[in-house]
Design a protein around this motif. Sequence first.
Motif, short mmCIF file in Angstrom:
data_model
loop_
_atom_site.label_atom_id
_atom_site.label_comp_id
_atom_site.label_asym_id
_atom_site.label_seq_id
_atom_site.Cartn_x
_atom_site.Cartn_y
_atom_site.Cartn_z
N ILE A 125 0.84 -1.19 0.00
CA ILE A 125 0.00 0.00 0.00
C ILE A 125 0.88 1.24 0.00
CG2 ILE A 125 -1.56 1.34 1.49
CD1 ILE A 125 -2.93 -1.26 2.23
N ARG A 126 0.40 2.30 -0.60
CA ARG A 126 1.15 3.55 -0.74
C ARG A 126 1.44 4.22 0.60
NH1 ARG A 126 -1.89 8.22 0.13
NH2 ARG A 126 -4.16 8.07 -0.09
N HIS A 127 2.30 5.25 0.56
CA HIS A 127 2.56 6.08 1.74
C HIS A 127 1.27 6.81 2.15
CE1 HIS A 127 6.91 6.48 0.02
NE2 HIS A 127 6.67 5.28 0.50
N TYR A 128 1.15 7.07 3.43
CA TYR A 128 -0.08 7.69 3.93
C TYR A 128 0.21 8.82 4.92
CZ TYR A 128 1.02 3.98 7.36
OH TYR A 128 1.65 3.14 8.25
N HIS A 129 1.31 9.52 4.70
CA HIS A 129 1.77 10.55 5.64
C HIS A 129 0.80 11.72 5.76
CE1 HIS A 129 2.85 12.51 1.87
NE2 HIS A 129 2.98 13.63 2.54
N ASP A 130 -0.01 11.96 4.72
CA ASP A 130 -0.92 13.10 4.73
C ASP A 130 -2.38 12.67 4.66
OD1 ASP A 130 -0.85 12.16 2.13
OD2 ASP A 130 -0.82 14.14 1.20
N HIS A 131 -2.65 11.42 4.96
CA HIS A 131 -4.04 10.94 4.93
C HIS A 131 -4.80 11.54 6.12
CE1 HIS A 131 -7.49 8.24 4.87
NE2 HIS A 131 -7.08 7.80 3.69
N PRO A 132 -6.05 11.94 5.93
CA PRO A 132 -6.82 12.50 7.05
C PRO A 132 -6.87 11.58 8.27
CG PRO A 132 -7.98 12.84 4.98
CD PRO A 132 -6.80 11.98 4.66
N GLY A 133 -6.88 10.27 8.05
CA GLY A 133 -6.93 9.33 9.16
C GLY A 133 -5.64 9.25 9.93
N GLY B 18 12.91 8.83 -2.44
CA GLY B 18 12.11 9.31 -3.56
C GLY B 18 12.76 8.93 -4.88
N PRO B 19 12.01 8.97 -5.97
CA PRO B 19 12.57 8.59 -7.28
C PRO B 19 13.66 9.56 -7.72
CG PRO B 19 10.38 9.56 -7.53
CD PRO B 19 10.61 9.38 -6.06
N GLY B 20 14.79 8.99 -8.10
CA GLY B 20 15.90 9.82 -8.55
C GLY B 20 16.59 10.58 -7.44
N GLY B 21 16.19 10.33 -6.18
CA GLY B 21 16.80 11.02 -5.04
C GLY B 21 16.20 12.39 -4.85
N ALA B 22 15.08 12.44 -4.13
CA ALA B 22 14.35 13.70 -4.02
C ALA B 22 14.21 14.19 -2.58
CB ALA B 22 12.96 13.53 -4.63
N GLY B 23 14.86 13.52 -1.61
CA GLY B 23 14.73 13.94 -0.23
C GLY B 23 13.30 13.84 0.28
N ARG B 24 12.59 12.81 -0.18
CA ARG B 24 11.16 12.71 0.09
C ARG B 24 10.87 12.45 1.57
NH1 ARG B 24 7.27 12.74 -3.40
NH2 ARG B 24 8.88 12.64 -4.99
N TYR B 25 11.74 11.74 2.26
CA TYR B 25 11.48 11.42 3.67
C TYR B 25 11.28 12.70 4.49
CZ TYR B 25 12.30 9.46 8.37
OH TYR B 25 12.19 9.09 9.70
N GLN C 260 8.13 14.70 3.30
CA GLN C 260 6.87 14.16 3.79
C GLN C 260 6.67 14.50 5.26
OE1 GLN C 260 7.44 10.02 2.70
NE2 GLN C 260 5.90 10.19 1.08
N LEU C 261 7.72 14.39 6.06
CA LEU C 261 7.58 14.66 7.48
C LEU C 261 7.29 16.14 7.74
CD1 LEU C 261 10.23 12.17 8.68
CD2 LEU C 261 8.00 12.45 9.78
N ARG C 262 7.91 17.01 6.99
CA ARG C 262 7.60 18.44 7.16
C ARG C 262 6.16 18.73 6.75
NH1 ARG C 262 11.50 21.33 9.03
NH2 ARG C 262 13.65 20.59 8.86
N GLU C 263 5.68 18.03 5.73
CA GLU C 263 4.29 18.23 5.34
C GLU C 263 3.35 17.70 6.42
OE1 GLU C 263 2.35 18.39 1.21
OE2 GLU C 263 2.51 16.24 1.68
N THR C 264 3.65 16.53 6.98
CA THR C 264 2.84 15.99 8.08
C THR C 264 2.81 16.96 9.24
OG1 THR C 264 3.42 13.73 7.44
CG2 THR C 264 2.51 14.04 9.63
N ALA C 265 3.98 17.47 9.62
CA ALA C 265 4.06 18.42 10.74
C ALA C 265 3.22 19.66 10.47
CB ALA C 265 5.51 18.80 10.99
N VAL D 132 2.85 16.63 -1.47
CA VAL D 132 3.95 15.72 -1.79
C VAL D 132 3.33 14.45 -2.36
CG1 VAL D 132 5.90 14.39 -0.91
CG2 VAL D 132 5.42 16.67 0.02
N PRO D 133 3.64 14.10 -3.61
CA PRO D 133 2.92 12.99 -4.26
C PRO D 133 3.27 11.63 -3.67
CG PRO D 133 4.69 13.78 -5.66
CD PRO D 133 4.62 14.72 -4.51
#
Length: 334
Positions: free
Chosen positions: A136-144, A184-191, A194-199, A317-318
Amino acid sequence: MAYDAFLLLSFGGPEGQDDVLPFLENVTRGRGIPRERLETVAGHYRHFGGVSPINAQCRALIEALRPRLDLPIYWGNRNWHPMLADTVAKMRDDGVQRALAFVTSPFGSYSSCRQYLDDIAVARAAVPGAPVIDKIRHYHDHPGYIAPHADAVRAALAALPSRMAARIVFTAHSIPTSMNAASGPGGAGRYEAQLRETAALVAAEAAPELPWDLAWQSRSGPPQVPWLEPDINDHLETLAKDGVREVVVSPIGFISDHLEVIWDLDEEARATAARLGMAFARAATPGVDPRFADMVRALVEERVLAHSNVRHALGTVPTWDFCPDDCCASPKRA
């Protein structure tokens, strides 16, 4: 897409004193971690009777999911029993053809995503006739995921002497900066993204009027290898020097109270705050909050009904259902 089973895939943890060192040896195999470092971390587990809370939390989540899912539920771990390969063998013996795996980490990096995909591949290779297993996909920004964290921050703020004087500090497991850069794909610093977006999402829902920061915890690497900073204890020192006297610490990087949460925050960070004369409140994690369990069901339905284009996400963040081959490459070991 049709699935005939659900797999809860997690990190695993010891369930008694005799399990502690074998578990840590599984976690660190091939990394050259000195024995004295393992003994130090073992002391954290032994402080709690040698039992990590993570397995009990997985069992509780499974019970919360049973009435929500119309699929048989299986459970496998990366580092301790029930081991993933044994679970995959049981799934094959039960006639499972295609399973959907929910990983107990919402974020993308090698250790929190790609390594689980590798674990699945290794386990399937070890089991002739193994079922197909999709993650299942990442869910860092899911309302739940956001809503339970936001409510927990509100409750923690209410426990402080003066809510308006507080600062919110969000935390997550630190990783090497090279691993973050490769996420992230191609090295995008996604971790980190995503955490900054969650915060930001949790802060906006819980207390938009208060300042917040993102700090890191649970560093375990050698000192010469750069990891994401600041460490939560160092950050509390900085805040105290800046005159902050009340703090809420919210472990948004965790879905439940893992050992890292109860040791690094409830023990160490709380002690640091007390030494600095800071009021300290630790926000809860989602655990088996009904909204979190409903989120898991929604993610399953989203994948099964992929043609419906229903995708619950509060951020920008996709995320995607199938990771590209160059996503979150394995870091080179020093």
